[in-house]
Write a protein that holds these residues in place. Structure first.
Motif, PDB file in Angstrom:
ATOM      1  N   THR A   1       1.033  -1.495   0.520  1.00 19.04           N
ATOM      2  CA  THR A   1       0.315   0.440   0.376  1.00 19.04           C
ATOM      3  C   THR A   1       0.731   1.275  -0.151  1.00 19.04           C
ATOM      4  O   THR A   1       0.444   2.907  -0.660  1.00 19.04           O
ATOM      5  N   ASP A   2       2.080   0.723   0.604  1.00 17.58           N
ATOM      6  CA  ASP A   2       3.123   2.343   0.711  1.00 17.58           C
ATOM      7  C   ASP A   2       3.165   2.637  -0.707  1.00 17.58           C
ATOM      8  O   ASP A   2       3.424   3.300  -1.209  1.00 17.58           O
ATOM      9  N   ALA A   3       3.998   1.200  -1.337  1.00 16.35           N
ATOM     10  CA  ALA A   3       4.079   2.058  -3.242  1.00 16.35           C
ATOM     11  C   ALA A   3       3.127   2.371  -3.936  1.00 16.35           C
ATOM     12  O   ALA A   3       4.051   2.836  -4.645  1.00 16.35           O
ATOM     13  N   ILE A   4       1.938   1.920  -3.502  1.00 17.49           N
ATOM     14  CA  ILE A   4       0.836   2.402  -4.164  1.00 17.49           C
ATOM     15  C   ILE A   4       0.395   4.400  -3.701  1.00 17.49           C
ATOM     16  O   ILE A   4       0.665   4.926  -4.668  1.00 17.49           O
ATOM     17  N   VAL A   5       0.832   4.303  -2.972  1.00 19.43           N
ATOM     18  CA  VAL A   5       0.413   5.472  -2.478  1.00 19.43           C
ATOM     19  C   VAL A   5       1.820   6.112  -2.807  1.00 19.43           C
ATOM     20  O   VAL A   5       1.323   7.566  -3.531  1.00 19.43           O
ATOM     21  N   LYS A   6       3.012   5.797  -2.960  1.00 19.45           N
ATOM     22  CA  LYS A   6       4.146   7.171  -3.602  1.00 19.45           C
ATOM     23  C   LYS A   6       3.924   7.193  -4.930  1.00 19.45           C
ATOM     24  O   LYS A   6       3.637   7.347  -5.758  1.00 19.45           O
ATOM     25  N   VAL A   7       2.727   5.757  -5.873  1.00 23.56           N
ATOM     26  CA  VAL A   7       3.067   5.977  -7.063  1.00 23.56           C
ATOM     27  C   VAL A   7       2.154   7.188  -7.623  1.00 23.56           C
ATOM     28  O   VAL A   7       2.467   7.729  -8.370  1.00 23.56           O
ATOM     29  N   PHE A   8       0.564   7.550  -6.498  1.00 20.67           N
ATOM     30  CA  PHE A   8       0.095   8.318  -6.962  1.00 20.67           C
ATOM     31  C   PHE A   8       0.703   9.745  -6.476  1.00 20.67           C
ATOM     32  O   PHE A   8       0.122  11.102  -6.810  1.00 20.67           O
ATOM     33  N   GLN A   9       1.941   9.868  -5.709  1.00 17.76           N
ATOM     34  CA  GLN A   9       2.595  10.738  -5.307  1.00 17.76           C
ATOM     35  C   GLN A   9       3.087  11.935  -6.241  1.00 17.76           C
ATOM     36  O   GLN A   9       3.767  12.882  -6.400  1.00 17.76           O
ATOM     37  N   GLN A  10       3.715  10.201  -7.135  1.00 23.36           N
ATOM     38  CA  GLN A  10       4.500  10.856  -8.218  1.00 23.36           C
ATOM     39  C   GLN A  10       4.073  11.363  -9.591  1.00 23.36           C
ATOM     40  O   GLN A  10       4.447  11.345 -10.572  1.00 23.36           O
ATOM     41  N   CYS A  11       2.355  11.180  -9.641  1.00 27.31           N
ATOM     42  CA  CYS A  11       1.537  10.994 -11.046  1.00 27.31           C
ATOM     43  C   CYS A  11       1.871  12.354 -11.095  1.00 27.31           C
ATOM     44  O   CYS A  11       1.828  13.613 -10.594  1.00 27.31           O
ATOM     45  N   HIS A  12       2.564  12.643 -12.904  1.00 20.14           N
ATOM     46  CA  HIS A  12       2.072  14.077 -13.344  1.00 20.14           C
ATOM     47  C   HIS A  12       1.119  13.387 -14.355  1.00 20.14           C
ATOM     48  O   HIS A  12       0.582  12.671 -15.312  1.00 20.14           O
ATOM     49  N   PHE A  13       0.821  14.900 -14.279  1.00 15.73           N
ATOM     50  CA  PHE A  13      -0.547  15.077 -15.261  1.00 15.73           C
ATOM     51  C   PHE A  13      -0.105  16.495 -16.468  1.00 15.73           C
ATOM     52  O   PHE A  13       0.317  16.863 -16.271  1.00 15.73           O
ATOM     53  N   GLU A  14      -0.910  15.291 -17.598  1.00 16.97           N
ATOM     54  CA  GLU A  14      -0.428  15.793 -18.956  1.00 16.97           C
ATOM     55  C   GLU A  14      -1.719  17.560 -18.898  1.00 16.97           C
ATOM     56  O   GLU A  14      -2.643  16.919 -19.004  1.00 16.97           O
ATOM     57  N   GLY A  15      -2.107  18.156 -19.995  1.00 17.57           N
ATOM     58  CA  GLY A  15      -2.718  18.736 -21.070  1.00 17.57           C
ATOM     59  C   GLY A  15      -3.117  19.841 -19.137  1.00 17.57           C
ATOM     60  O   GLY A  15      -2.025  19.828 -18.564  1.00 17.57           O
ATOM     61  N   THR A  16      -4.104  20.322 -19.639  1.00 20.29           N
ATOM     62  CA  THR A  16      -4.928  21.108 -19.475  1.00 20.29           C
ATOM     63  C   THR A  16      -5.865  21.139 -18.697  1.00 20.29           C
ATOM     64  O   THR A  16      -6.836  21.801 -18.044  1.00 20.29           O
ATOM     65  N   LYS A  17      -6.033  19.506 -18.856  1.00 18.14           N
ATOM     66  CA  LYS A  17      -7.909  19.536 -18.134  1.00 18.14           C
ATOM     67  C   LYS A  17      -8.362  19.240 -16.239  1.00 18.14           C
ATOM     68  O   LYS A  17      -9.135  19.476 -16.187  1.00 18.14           O
ATOM     69  N   ILE A  18      -6.630  19.332 -15.725  1.00 14.39           N
ATOM     70  CA  ILE A  18      -6.400  19.218 -14.933  1.00 14.39           C
ATOM     71  C   ILE A  18      -6.226  19.659 -14.557  1.00 14.39           C
ATOM     72  O   ILE A  18      -4.735  20.056 -14.375  1.00 14.39           O
ATOM     73  N   GLU A  19      -6.144  21.052 -12.916  1.00 13.79           N
ATOM     74  CA  GLU A  19      -5.688  22.040 -12.453  1.00 13.79           C
ATOM     75  C   GLU A  19      -4.436  21.262 -10.950  1.00 13.79           C
ATOM     76  O   GLU A  19      -5.280  20.579 -10.375  1.00 13.79           O
ATOM     77  N   LYS A  20      -3.058  21.168 -11.315  1.00 14.66           N
ATOM     78  CA  LYS A  20      -2.364  20.355 -10.795  1.00 14.66           C
ATOM     79  C   LYS A  20      -2.389  20.931  -9.124  1.00 14.66           C
ATOM     80  O   LYS A  20      -2.330  20.382  -8.392  1.00 14.66           O
ATOM     81  N   SER A  21      -2.914  22.374  -9.114  1.00 11.04           N
ATOM     82  CA  SER A  21      -2.794  22.371  -7.302  1.00 11.04           C
ATOM     83  C   SER A  21      -4.409  21.842  -7.048  1.00 11.04           C
ATOM     84  O   SER A  21      -4.696  22.178  -6.061  1.00 11.04           O
ATOM     85  N   LYS A  22      -5.494  21.743  -7.911  1.00  9.03           N
ATOM     86  CA  LYS A  22      -6.754  21.391  -6.587  1.00  9.03           C
ATOM     87  C   LYS A  22      -6.387  19.650  -6.462  1.00  9.03           C
ATOM     88  O   LYS A  22      -7.480  18.369  -6.051  1.00  9.03           O
ATOM     89  N   VAL A  23      -4.961  18.896  -6.595  1.00  8.40           N
ATOM     90  CA  VAL A  23      -5.121  17.305  -7.093  1.00  8.40           C
ATOM     91  C   VAL A  23      -4.480  16.993  -5.519  1.00  8.40           C
ATOM     92  O   VAL A  23      -3.889  17.346  -5.618  1.00  8.40           O
ATOM     93  N   LYS A  24      -4.437  15.687  -4.476  1.00  9.60           N
ATOM     94  CA  LYS A  24      -4.730  15.796  -3.462  1.00  9.60           C
ATOM     95  C   LYS A  24      -3.907  14.118  -3.397  1.00  9.60           C
ATOM     96  O   LYS A  24      -4.363  13.672  -3.880  1.00  9.60           O
ATOM     97  N   SER A  25      -2.597  14.591  -3.284  1.00  8.72           N
ATOM     98  CA  SER A  25      -1.913  13.466  -3.157  1.00  8.72           C
ATOM     99  C   SER A  25      -1.574  12.267  -2.283  1.00  8.72           C
ATOM    100  O   SER A  25      -0.527  11.732  -2.517  1.00  8.72           O
ATOM    101  N   ASP A  26      -1.223  13.173  -1.393  1.00  8.87           N
ATOM    102  CA  ASP A  26      -0.313  13.681  -0.175  1.00  8.87           C
ATOM    103  C   ASP A  26      -2.014  12.942   1.105  1.00  8.87           C
ATOM    104  O   ASP A  26      -1.196  13.197   1.941  1.00  8.87           O
TER     105      ASP A  26
END
Length: 104
Positions: A54-79
């Motif tokens: 589960t720690d590894a999966i959470v880490k993958v989500f924390q390192q996720c990079h969003f491409e494009g403009t449809k998602i505002e990175k500031s609104k994504v909670k990954s921690d």
């Protein structure tokens, strides 16, 4: 070609394996219940800790990079952390459940 087990527990011991998949939130009571059930059934019993998964999966989500403009990175909670909010707890429980599903 013919096998007649001396008991149904003996037969279960040949075909049935149980696995207790503990998280950091698992208690000794649930562990004990799993062990006792397996013993009553005659099953082979194992246990694993799913926290590394589960720690590894959470880490993958924390390192996720969003491409494009449809998602505002500031609104994504990954921690996500436990007990921060109901939404985060449910997300983390979901990761645990899916980890158990894959390990099964």
């Amino acid at each position: 070609p013919f096998y007649t087990p001396p008991s149904w527990q003996d037969f279960c011991g040949k075909i049935f394996v149980t696995c207790y998949m503990a998280s950091e939130h698992s208690g000794s009571e649930t562990r004990s219940r799993a062990e006792n059930l397996a013993k009553q059934l005659g099953a082979n019993h194992t246990s694993i800790a799913i926290r590394p998964i589960t720690d590894a999966i959470v880490k993958v989500f924390q390192q996720c990079h969003f491409e494009g403009t449809k998602i505002e990175k500031s609104k994504v909670k990954s921690d996500c952390v436990w007990n921060a909010s109901g939404t985060e707890d449910i997300a983390l429980q979901n990761i645990q459940a899916r980890s158990r599903m894959v390990m099964a």
